[in-house]
Design a protein around this motif. Structure first.
Motif, PDB file in Angstrom:
ATOM      1  N   LYS B  81       2.911  13.798 -13.827  1.00 13.47           N
ATOM      2  CA  LYS B  81       2.600  14.388 -15.133  1.00 13.47           C
ATOM      3  C   LYS B  81       3.355  13.683 -16.262  1.00 13.47           C
ATOM      4  O   LYS B  81       3.379  14.151 -17.389  1.00 13.47           O
ATOM      5  CB  LYS B  81       2.969  15.874 -15.118  1.00 13.47           C
ATOM      6  CG  LYS B  81       2.034  16.666 -14.229  1.00 13.47           C
ATOM      7  CD  LYS B  81       2.454  18.105 -14.149  1.00 13.47           C
ATOM      8  CE  LYS B  81       1.452  18.873 -13.307  1.00 13.47           C
ATOM      9  NZ  LYS B  81       1.911  20.255 -13.085  1.00 13.47           N
ATOM     10  N   ILE B  82       4.031  12.600 -15.906  1.00 16.54           N
ATOM     11  CA  ILE B  82       4.854  11.901 -16.899  1.00 16.54           C
ATOM     12  C   ILE B  82       4.376  10.466 -17.044  1.00 16.54           C
ATOM     13  O   ILE B  82       4.103   9.791 -16.048  1.00 16.54           O
ATOM     14  CB  ILE B  82       6.336  11.896 -16.452  1.00 16.54           C
ATOM     15  CG1 ILE B  82       6.901  13.316 -16.456  1.00 16.54           C
ATOM     16  CG2 ILE B  82       7.172  10.994 -17.356  1.00 16.54           C
ATOM     17  CD1 ILE B  82       8.316  13.404 -15.917  1.00 16.54           C
ATOM     18  N   GLY B  83       4.269  10.001 -18.283  1.00 19.59           N
ATOM     19  CA  GLY B  83       4.058   8.585 -18.528  1.00 19.59           C
ATOM     20  C   GLY B  83       5.376   8.026 -18.997  1.00 19.59           C
ATOM     21  O   GLY B  83       6.071   8.661 -19.786  1.00 19.59           O
ATOM     22  N   ARG B  84       5.754   6.852 -18.515  1.00 21.54           N
ATOM     23  CA  ARG B  84       7.082   6.353 -18.868  1.00 21.54           C
ATOM     24  C   ARG B  84       7.025   4.876 -19.218  1.00 21.54           C
ATOM     25  O   ARG B  84       6.393   4.087 -18.509  1.00 21.54           O
ATOM     26  CB  ARG B  84       8.010   6.572 -17.674  1.00 21.54           C
ATOM     27  CG  ARG B  84       9.467   6.392 -17.983  1.00 21.54           C
ATOM     28  CD  ARG B  84      10.271   6.859 -16.789  1.00 21.54           C
ATOM     29  NE  ARG B  84      11.699   6.719 -17.034  1.00 21.54           N
ATOM     30  CZ  ARG B  84      12.633   6.905 -16.111  1.00 21.54           C
ATOM     31  NH1 ARG B  84      12.287   7.250 -14.898  1.00 21.54           N
ATOM     32  NH2 ARG B  84      13.897   6.762 -16.397  1.00 21.54           N
ATOM     33  N   VAL B  85       7.682   4.511 -20.301  1.00 21.14           N
ATOM     34  CA  VAL B  85       7.769   3.103 -20.676  1.00 21.14           C
ATOM     35  C   VAL B  85       9.244   2.737 -20.741  1.00 21.14           C
ATOM     36  O   VAL B  85      10.044   3.457 -21.329  1.00 21.14           O
ATOM     37  CB  VAL B  85       7.079   2.826 -22.028  1.00 21.14           C
ATOM     38  CG1 VAL B  85       7.088   1.343 -22.337  1.00 21.14           C
ATOM     39  CG2 VAL B  85       5.652   3.344 -22.023  1.00 21.14           C
ATOM     40  N   TYR B  86       9.586   1.628 -20.128  1.00 24.47           N
ATOM     41  CA  TYR B  86      10.980   1.231 -20.017  1.00 24.47           C
ATOM     42  C   TYR B  86      11.357   0.189 -21.077  1.00 24.47           C
ATOM     43  O   TYR B  86      10.498  -0.416 -21.703  1.00 24.47           O
ATOM     44  CB  TYR B  86      11.245   0.637 -18.638  1.00 24.47           C
ATOM     45  CG  TYR B  86      11.015   1.610 -17.510  1.00 24.47           C
ATOM     46  CD1 TYR B  86      12.073   2.336 -16.979  1.00 24.47           C
ATOM     47  CD2 TYR B  86       9.745   1.814 -16.991  1.00 24.47           C
ATOM     48  CE1 TYR B  86      11.874   3.239 -15.944  1.00 24.47           C
ATOM     49  CE2 TYR B  86       9.541   2.710 -15.950  1.00 24.47           C
ATOM     50  CZ  TYR B  86      10.606   3.420 -15.441  1.00 24.47           C
ATOM     51  OH  TYR B  86      10.407   4.305 -14.421  1.00 24.47           O
ATOM     52  N   THR B 165      -4.135   8.106 -18.413  1.00 25.17           N
ATOM     53  CA  THR B 165      -4.552   9.326 -17.721  1.00 25.17           C
ATOM     54  C   THR B 165      -3.904  10.533 -18.399  1.00 25.17           C
ATOM     55  O   THR B 165      -2.931  10.381 -19.130  1.00 25.17           O
ATOM     56  CB  THR B 165      -4.117   9.254 -16.241  1.00 25.17           C
ATOM     57  OG1 THR B 165      -2.753   8.880 -16.201  1.00 25.17           O
ATOM     58  CG2 THR B 165      -4.949   8.262 -15.468  1.00 25.17           C
ATOM     59  N   PRO B 166      -4.436  11.732 -18.185  1.00 22.59           N
ATOM     60  CA  PRO B 166      -3.829  12.903 -18.815  1.00 22.59           C
ATOM     61  C   PRO B 166      -2.403  13.129 -18.321  1.00 22.59           C
ATOM     62  O   PRO B 166      -2.180  13.210 -17.116  1.00 22.59           O
ATOM     63  CB  PRO B 166      -4.737  14.061 -18.360  1.00 22.59           C
ATOM     64  CG  PRO B 166      -5.878  13.474 -17.640  1.00 22.59           C
ATOM     65  CD  PRO B 166      -5.592  12.057 -17.342  1.00 22.59           C
ATOM     66  N   ILE B 167      -1.461  13.161 -19.252  1.00 22.45           N
ATOM     67  CA  ILE B 167      -0.064  13.412 -18.878  1.00 22.45           C
ATOM     68  C   ILE B 167       0.485  14.515 -19.765  1.00 22.45           C
ATOM     69  O   ILE B 167      -0.046  14.771 -20.843  1.00 22.45           O
ATOM     70  CB  ILE B 167       0.814  12.142 -19.043  1.00 22.45           C
ATOM     71  CG1 ILE B 167       0.503  11.439 -20.370  1.00 22.45           C
ATOM     72  CG2 ILE B 167       0.642  11.207 -17.877  1.00 22.45           C
ATOM     73  CD1 ILE B 167       1.508  10.382 -20.735  1.00 22.45           C
ATOM     74  N   GLU B 168       1.548  15.160 -19.316  1.00 19.86           N
ATOM     75  CA  GLU B 168       2.173  16.210 -20.127  1.00 19.86           C
ATOM     76  C   GLU B 168       3.301  15.666 -20.983  1.00 19.86           C
ATOM     77  O   GLU B 168       3.567  16.164 -22.063  1.00 19.86           O
ATOM     78  CB  GLU B 168       2.689  17.326 -19.217  1.00 19.86           C
ATOM     79  CG  GLU B 168       1.563  18.153 -18.629  1.00 19.86           C
ATOM     80  CD  GLU B 168       2.083  19.300 -17.786  1.00 19.86           C
ATOM     81  OE1 GLU B 168       3.289  19.580 -17.824  1.00 19.86           O
ATOM     82  OE2 GLU B 168       1.248  19.903 -17.100  1.00 19.86           O
ATOM     83  N   PHE B 169       3.982  14.657 -20.464  1.00 14.89           N
ATOM     84  CA  PHE B 169       5.108  14.097 -21.216  1.00 14.89           C
ATOM     85  C   PHE B 169       5.023  12.583 -21.269  1.00 14.89           C
ATOM     86  O   PHE B 169       4.615  11.948 -20.304  1.00 14.89           O
ATOM     87  CB  PHE B 169       6.439  14.469 -20.547  1.00 14.89           C
ATOM     88  CG  PHE B 169       6.662  15.926 -20.433  1.00 14.89           C
ATOM     89  CD1 PHE B 169       7.025  16.681 -21.535  1.00 14.89           C
ATOM     90  CD2 PHE B 169       6.483  16.552 -19.216  1.00 14.89           C
ATOM     91  CE1 PHE B 169       7.205  18.041 -21.428  1.00 14.89           C
ATOM     92  CE2 PHE B 169       6.664  17.916 -19.097  1.00 14.89           C
ATOM     93  CZ  PHE B 169       7.027  18.670 -20.206  1.00 14.89           C
TER      94      PHE B 169
END
Lengths: 297, 257
Positions: B81-86, B165-169
């Motif tokens: 549920k999380i998308g993350r960019v580093y 994609t659908p993510i919450e955070f």
């Protein structure tokens, strides 16, 4: 001519094993020593099954499944018990020595007068008399091609994409919500399945199992992969699995040539090792000059 | 709604190097908030993100997403549920795969990675359209290996992939820090556009105080594992960069920098 045929036969049998090593070494970045145990395991299972009357064709599938199981064990040791990659392989390789002895019942199990995939009623009937010298090499070629295309096909599936991603950058696999440990286990399973399958074909071609036949398998595999991927990198019409297959043929050719030049067959493993060292060093040099991006971590 | 409740985290417990990072740390982030987090090195910004994502374990406390406790869940599960960019552009993409393959693999997030075809040809046009919105010319490079793209291009792609994609955070960990100023500006504007379009709850750690003031609707400043400044809505709009700078300098001087 006989030399060429035997290089082709052995080179293609080892190519199947090299495809497995390609998955672990190049894709997963996992130097998997299990290979030294799973190759003879494929041979042991094959000789045991054929000696007890199982259809030789069936042994191909059984050995692949058994190899996959062994790969899963290595993966579980590495992922779940958090043992380092090299050590996980060493543990499995050592354990498999005993397992192989248990399967075969003794250190040497010949199957001289039995039916094999190369020598049975059906095969002998379709190949005309004059072609019988080539039947082994043709059958191996067919199996190798099927294996290669199945592997290529798998690599372009979603699951195959994950496998490629995990060796490239395992952080992204986690980001995609997938357990990277599981992906590694799948990769090790396929790899060792291929290695075991290769051992199965080798045993049927040589018509025996010997407990020491696995020693150095990983070196042959790594050498094939490194020759294939570095030598044919620039050849665009060859995909990477074809390069590995060619690498294996080339490597077997070099070893056979060394023996032919007058080195005693006793020195085979030494030649194997020295040749591998040369390839590694030359390969490193090419990499440095090529200025390729260096993978951190 | 994301809640961090009474989080305790010690590094190297029991050794001489013991470092208490969080002591009864509490934070609430409401749905749809775009939170910019600033603070000096070692203030706990990135650790906080890692705790939310499950990359590091906590000693005690609770991480609740819409009331559900996440603290025992594995990192890959939480990332669904999380998308993350580093910060490092190479962490968000696969260098040996091409752009199309990278987009395809990201597009499948949340679904099963089975034996179906990895690249869905029918989606190619859609990917091309998404890429063309970046204005980086990537839409013509679908078959180029991502490893040969520049850092800015890769980061733009990583941002796109993490929000497909659908993510919450959306978690942004100094995602402009490794880029040159001009590219950083482009990525930051792109981020803002995506966050507005998707209305996704976003936490952005940054060292760029100007970005923290200009973007987002809430600002947090952290220091030694505590939130020492927290302004949202109108209050944040009034905030001037000098003000933040003042607070920042004060804590830095206290530390002896």
């Amino acid at each position: 001519m006989t030399l060429l045929l035997s290089v082709l036969e052995q080179g293609m049998i080892y190519a199947i094993m090299a495809l497995g090593v390609y998955i672990t070494y190049k894709i997963l970045d996992f130097p998997d020593l299990t290979v030294d145990g799973s190759f003879p395991m494929g041979a042991a299972i094959t000789c045991m099954l054929i000696a007890s009357g199982v259809n030789p064709l069936l042994t191909l599938f059984i050995t692949f499944a058994a190899g996959a199981l062994v790969g899963i064990c290595t993966g579980l040791i590495h992922v779940k018990l958090k043992v380092r990659d090299l050590l996980s392989g060493i543990i499995m390789m050592t354990a498999l020595y005993t397992v192989n002895l248990r399967i075969a019942g003794k250190a040497n199990l010949p199957i001289y007068n039995m039916n094999t995939i190369f020598d049975n009623g059906f095969i002998n009937a379709i190949f005309p008399e004059g072609m019988s010298v080539y039947k082994t090499v043709i059958i191996i070629l067919v199996i190798l091609m099927i294996t290669k295309y199945l592997l290529d096909g798998y690599m372009s599936t979603k699951s195959g994409f994950l496998l490629r991603a995990v060796g490239d950058n395992d952080i992204i696999v986690t980001s995609l919500g997938v357990d990277k440990g599981l992906v590694k286990i799948v990769g090790l399973a396929i790899a060792n399945g291929l290695v075991s399958l290769s051992g199965c074909i080798f045993a049927q071609q040589q018509r025996y199992f010997d407990i020491s036949m696995g020693t150095g398998t990983v070196v042959i595999g790594l050498a094939s992969v490194i020759i294939g991927t570095s030598l044919f990198k620039k050849v665009t019409f060859l995909n990477i699995t074809s390069s590995v297959v060619l690498g294996s043929l080339l490597y077997k050719g070099c070893v056979a040539l060394a023996i032919r030049m007058g080195l005693p067959p006793m020195d085979l493993k030494l030649i194997t090792a020295v040749l591998f060292l040369i390839i590694l060093v030359v390969g490193m040099d090419r990499k440095r000059r090529g200025g390729r991006y260096v993978r951190t971590n | 709604m994301l809640e961090l409740i009474n989080i305790n985290k010690n590094y190297n417990p029991g050794s001489v190097n013991e470092l208490c990072l969080f002591q009864n740390f509490n934070l609430k982030i409401a749905d749809g908030e775009f939170v910019a987090v600033v603070g000096s090195n070692g203030s706990g910004k990135t650790s906080m993100l890692n705790i939310i994502c499950g990359s590091i374990d906590i000693d005690s406390g609770k991480i609740a997403v819409n009331g559900e406790d996440m603290s025992g869940k594995r990192d890959f599960f939480r990332h669904r549920k999380i998308g993350r960019v580093y910060q490092d552009p190479s962490k968000g993409t696969c260098p040996s795969m091409n752009i199309l393959e990278n987009m395809s693999i990201a597009d499948n997030k949340g679904k099963k990675y089975g034996l179906g075809r990895g690249v869905n040809k029918a989606r190619t046009e859609y990917y091309r359209e998404l890429l063309s919105r970046l204005n980086l010319g990537l839409e013509d490079k679908l078959y180029t290996q991502v490893g040969s793209l520049s850092g800015g291009q890769r980061q733009a792609l990583a941002l796109l992939m993490s929000t497909m994609t659908p993510i919450e955070f959306l978690i942004l960990d100094e995602h402009t820090a490794a880029l040159d100023p001009k590219t950083a500006e482009i990525i930051m504007e792109l981020t803002d556009k995506i966050v507005r379009e998707k209305r996704v709850t976003t936490i952005m750690v940054t060292h760029n105080l100007r970005y923290a003031v200009e973007y987002g609707n809430r600002i947090l400043m952290m220091h030694e594992g505590n939130v020492i400044l927290d302004k949202a809505g109108e209050e944040k709009k009034q905030l001037q960069i000098e003000e933040i700078m003042g607070v920042f300098n004060k804590i830095s001087v206290e530390c002896g920098n």
